[in-house]
Design a protein around this motif. Structure first.
Motif, mmCIF file in Angstrom:
data_model
loop_
_atom_site.group_PDB
_atom_site.id
_atom_site.type_symbol
_atom_site.label_atom_id
_atom_site.label_comp_id
_atom_site.label_asym_id
_atom_site.label_seq_id
_atom_site.Cartn_x
_atom_site.Cartn_y
_atom_site.Cartn_z
ATOM 1 N N GLY A 191 94.080 31.308 47.014
ATOM 2 C CA GLY A 191 94.553 32.168 48.099
ATOM 3 C C GLY A 191 95.083 31.354 49.262
ATOM 4 O O GLY A 191 95.489 30.204 49.105
ATOM 5 N N ASP A 192 95.058 31.966 50.430
ATOM 6 C CA ASP A 192 95.628 31.318 51.610
ATOM 7 C C ASP A 192 94.610 30.490 52.364
ATOM 8 O O ASP A 192 94.956 29.652 53.172
ATOM 9 C CB ASP A 192 96.135 32.398 52.585
ATOM 10 C CG ASP A 192 97.477 32.929 52.140
ATOM 11 O OD1 ASP A 192 98.100 32.281 51.290
ATOM 12 O OD2 ASP A 192 97.876 33.992 52.647
ATOM 13 N N LYS A 193 93.350 30.783 52.145
ATOM 14 C CA LYS A 193 92.342 30.292 53.080
ATOM 15 C C LYS A 193 91.328 29.328 52.498
ATOM 16 O O LYS A 193 90.633 28.649 53.238
ATOM 17 C CB LYS A 193 91.583 31.484 53.675
ATOM 18 C CG LYS A 193 92.485 32.325 54.559
ATOM 19 C CD LYS A 193 91.745 33.457 55.208
ATOM 20 C CE LYS A 193 92.654 34.168 56.213
ATOM 21 N NZ LYS A 193 92.110 35.442 56.646
ATOM 22 N N ASN A 194 91.184 29.301 51.188
ATOM 23 C CA ASN A 194 90.112 28.508 50.589
ATOM 24 C C ASN A 194 90.584 27.108 50.218
ATOM 25 O O ASN A 194 91.482 26.939 49.405
ATOM 26 C CB ASN A 194 89.548 29.207 49.356
ATOM 27 C CG ASN A 194 88.829 30.486 49.719
ATOM 28 O OD1 ASN A 194 88.141 30.553 50.738
ATOM 29 N ND2 ASN A 194 89.002 31.517 48.923
ATOM 30 N N TRP A 195 89.934 26.147 50.808
ATOM 31 C CA TRP A 195 90.251 24.747 50.564
ATOM 32 C C TRP A 195 88.986 24.027 50.098
ATOM 33 O O TRP A 195 87.878 24.489 50.354
ATOM 34 C CB TRP A 195 90.736 24.071 51.848
ATOM 35 C CG TRP A 195 91.979 24.648 52.464
ATOM 36 C CD1 TRP A 195 92.134 25.912 52.985
ATOM 37 C CD2 TRP A 195 93.247 23.988 52.641
ATOM 38 N NE1 TRP A 195 93.420 26.055 53.469
ATOM 39 C CE2 TRP A 195 94.111 24.908 53.286
ATOM 40 C CE3 TRP A 195 93.718 22.700 52.332
ATOM 41 C CZ2 TRP A 195 95.430 24.577 53.615
ATOM 42 C CZ3 TRP A 195 95.029 22.385 52.671
ATOM 43 C CH2 TRP A 195 95.877 23.313 53.292
ATOM 44 N N LEU A 196 89.179 22.888 49.460
ATOM 45 C CA LEU A 196 88.075 21.973 49.188
ATOM 46 C C LEU A 196 88.204 20.811 50.154
ATOM 47 O O LEU A 196 89.311 20.339 50.426
ATOM 48 C CB LEU A 196 88.132 21.447 47.752
ATOM 49 C CG LEU A 196 87.745 22.441 46.663
ATOM 50 C CD1 LEU A 196 87.983 21.828 45.287
ATOM 51 C CD2 LEU A 196 86.287 22.875 46.813
ATOM 52 N N PHE A 197 87.074 20.366 50.653
ATOM 53 C CA PHE A 197 87.034 19.260 51.614
ATOM 54 C C PHE A 197 86.120 18.185 51.040
ATOM 55 O O PHE A 197 84.967 18.471 50.702
ATOM 56 C CB PHE A 197 86.492 19.788 52.948
ATOM 57 C CG PHE A 197 86.294 18.734 54.005
ATOM 58 C CD1 PHE A 197 87.297 17.825 54.307
ATOM 59 C CD2 PHE A 197 85.099 18.678 54.716
ATOM 60 C CE1 PHE A 197 87.115 16.868 55.296
ATOM 61 C CE2 PHE A 197 84.911 17.727 55.712
ATOM 62 C CZ PHE A 197 85.915 16.824 56.005
ATOM 63 N N PHE A 198 86.642 16.998 50.881
ATOM 64 C CA PHE A 198 85.826 15.926 50.301
ATOM 65 C C PHE A 198 86.309 14.562 50.751
ATOM 66 O O PHE A 198 87.443 14.395 51.199
ATOM 67 C CB PHE A 198 85.796 16.012 48.768
ATOM 68 C CG PHE A 198 87.163 16.011 48.123
ATOM 69 C CD1 PHE A 198 87.844 17.202 47.909
ATOM 70 C CD2 PHE A 198 87.762 14.817 47.729
ATOM 71 C CE1 PHE A 198 89.103 17.206 47.300
ATOM 72 C CE2 PHE A 198 89.010 14.818 47.133
ATOM 73 C CZ PHE A 198 89.688 16.010 46.914
ATOM 74 N N LYS A 199 85.429 13.597 50.602
ATOM 75 C CA LYS A 199 85.780 12.212 50.895
ATOM 76 C C LYS A 199 86.352 11.568 49.642
ATOM 77 O O LYS A 199 85.796 11.737 48.541
ATOM 78 C CB LYS A 199 84.546 11.438 51.365
ATOM 79 C CG LYS A 199 84.892 10.032 51.820
ATOM 80 C CD LYS A 199 83.704 9.305 52.418
ATOM 81 C CE LYS A 199 84.184 7.967 52.971
ATOM 82 N NZ LYS A 199 83.077 7.182 53.547
ATOM 83 N N LYS A 200 87.435 10.844 49.826
ATOM 84 C CA LYS A 200 88.085 10.190 48.702
ATOM 85 C C LYS A 200 87.333 8.910 48.347
ATOM 86 O O LYS A 200 86.855 8.205 49.252
ATOM 87 C CB LYS A 200 89.515 9.850 49.120
ATOM 88 C CG LYS A 200 90.489 9.711 47.987
ATOM 89 C CD LYS A 200 91.890 9.443 48.533
ATOM 90 C CE LYS A 200 92.747 8.868 47.433
ATOM 91 N NZ LYS A 200 94.050 8.428 47.934
ATOM 92 N N LYS A 201 87.258 8.631 47.055
ATOM 93 C CA LYS A 201 86.641 7.364 46.629
ATOM 94 C C LYS A 201 87.463 6.192 47.134
ATOM 95 O O LYS A 201 88.687 6.259 47.173
ATOM 96 C CB LYS A 201 86.587 7.290 45.105
ATOM 97 C CG LYS A 201 85.492 8.113 44.495
ATOM 98 C CD LYS A 201 85.154 7.616 43.090
ATOM 99 C CE LYS A 201 84.113 8.496 42.445
ATOM 100 N NZ LYS A 201 84.699 9.726 41.895
ATOM 101 N N GLU A 202 86.787 5.131 47.517
ATOM 102 C CA GLU A 202 87.506 3.916 47.951
ATOM 103 C C GLU A 202 88.270 3.363 46.769
ATOM 104 O O GLU A 202 87.798 3.398 45.645
ATOM 105 C CB GLU A 202 86.508 2.847 48.440
ATOM 106 C CG GLU A 202 85.516 3.318 49.491
ATOM 107 C CD GLU A 202 86.139 3.583 50.865
ATOM 108 O OE1 GLU A 202 87.230 3.028 51.124
ATOM 109 O OE2 GLU A 202 85.560 4.346 51.637
ATOM 110 N N ASP A 203 89.456 2.839 47.038
ATOM 111 C CA ASP A 203 90.258 2.254 45.943
ATOM 112 C C ASP A 203 89.684 0.919 45.491
ATOM 113 O O ASP A 203 89.165 0.173 46.282
ATOM 114 C CB ASP A 203 91.703 2.047 46.405
ATOM 115 C CG ASP A 203 92.359 3.396 46.722
ATOM 116 O OD1 ASP A 203 92.092 4.362 46.001
ATOM 117 O OD2 ASP A 203 93.127 3.464 47.701
#
Ligand code: MN
Length: 150
Positions: A138-150
């Motif tokens: 939809g318009d409003k639902n996001w996932l928020f997470f920290k990216k793994k270090e490269d």
């Protein structure tokens, strides 16, 4: 996007929250804030300075400090830049009634931005490193997470 929705939801003569003005600033480092908001349901409001306002997401659980944890982040109305300094009590009977306190704050650098994805490097006191917001439904639902270090 403007602050119209923000203002319509509130009685700003009574609530201690700022009425706000829209600002246009172009610079690399922008501010972010996460406010712990003890409303009817405790949540964390992630706000990123973008397009002259604070783009905002309500995160129902504590934001992750490490990679491997994904949080739901529900996009809510844009807030004024001055909201980044707001701490206080929104009175009973008003929109978002309850205590607001700053949980983390600092600057961020935007790495990537499309309609469905925002990648940014946070430099806060609690949150540091590359984070991702990914729209998934939809318009409003996001996932928020920290990216793994490269
Ligand atoms: Mn909130």
């Amino acid at each position: 996007m403007s602050l119209k929705n923000y203002r319509e939801k509130r009685n700003l003569g009574v609530s201690p929250e700022p009425a706000g003005k829209e600002e246009k600033l172009e610079r690399d480092k922008r501010i972010f804030v996460i406010q712990k908001h003890a409303a009817r349901r405790l949540h964390y409001d992630l706000r990123l300075e973008m397009d002259g306002v604070l783009k905002s997401w309500a995160v129902p659980k504590e934001p992750p400090r490490t990679a491997g944890i994904k949080r739901l982040a529900v996009q809510v109305e844009d807030h004024p830049i001055e909201y980044a300094d707001f701490e206080g009590i929104i009175p009973e009977g008003h929109y978002g009634a309850g205590k607001v306190e700053i949980w983390d704050r600092g600057s961020y650098v935007l790495k990537e931005r499309t309609d469905n994805k925002i990648v940014f490097e946070l430099n806060g006191e609690k949150l540091k490193g590359t984070y991702v917001l990914l729209k998934f439904k939809g318009d409003k639902n996001w996932l928020f997470f920290k990216k793994k270090e490269d």
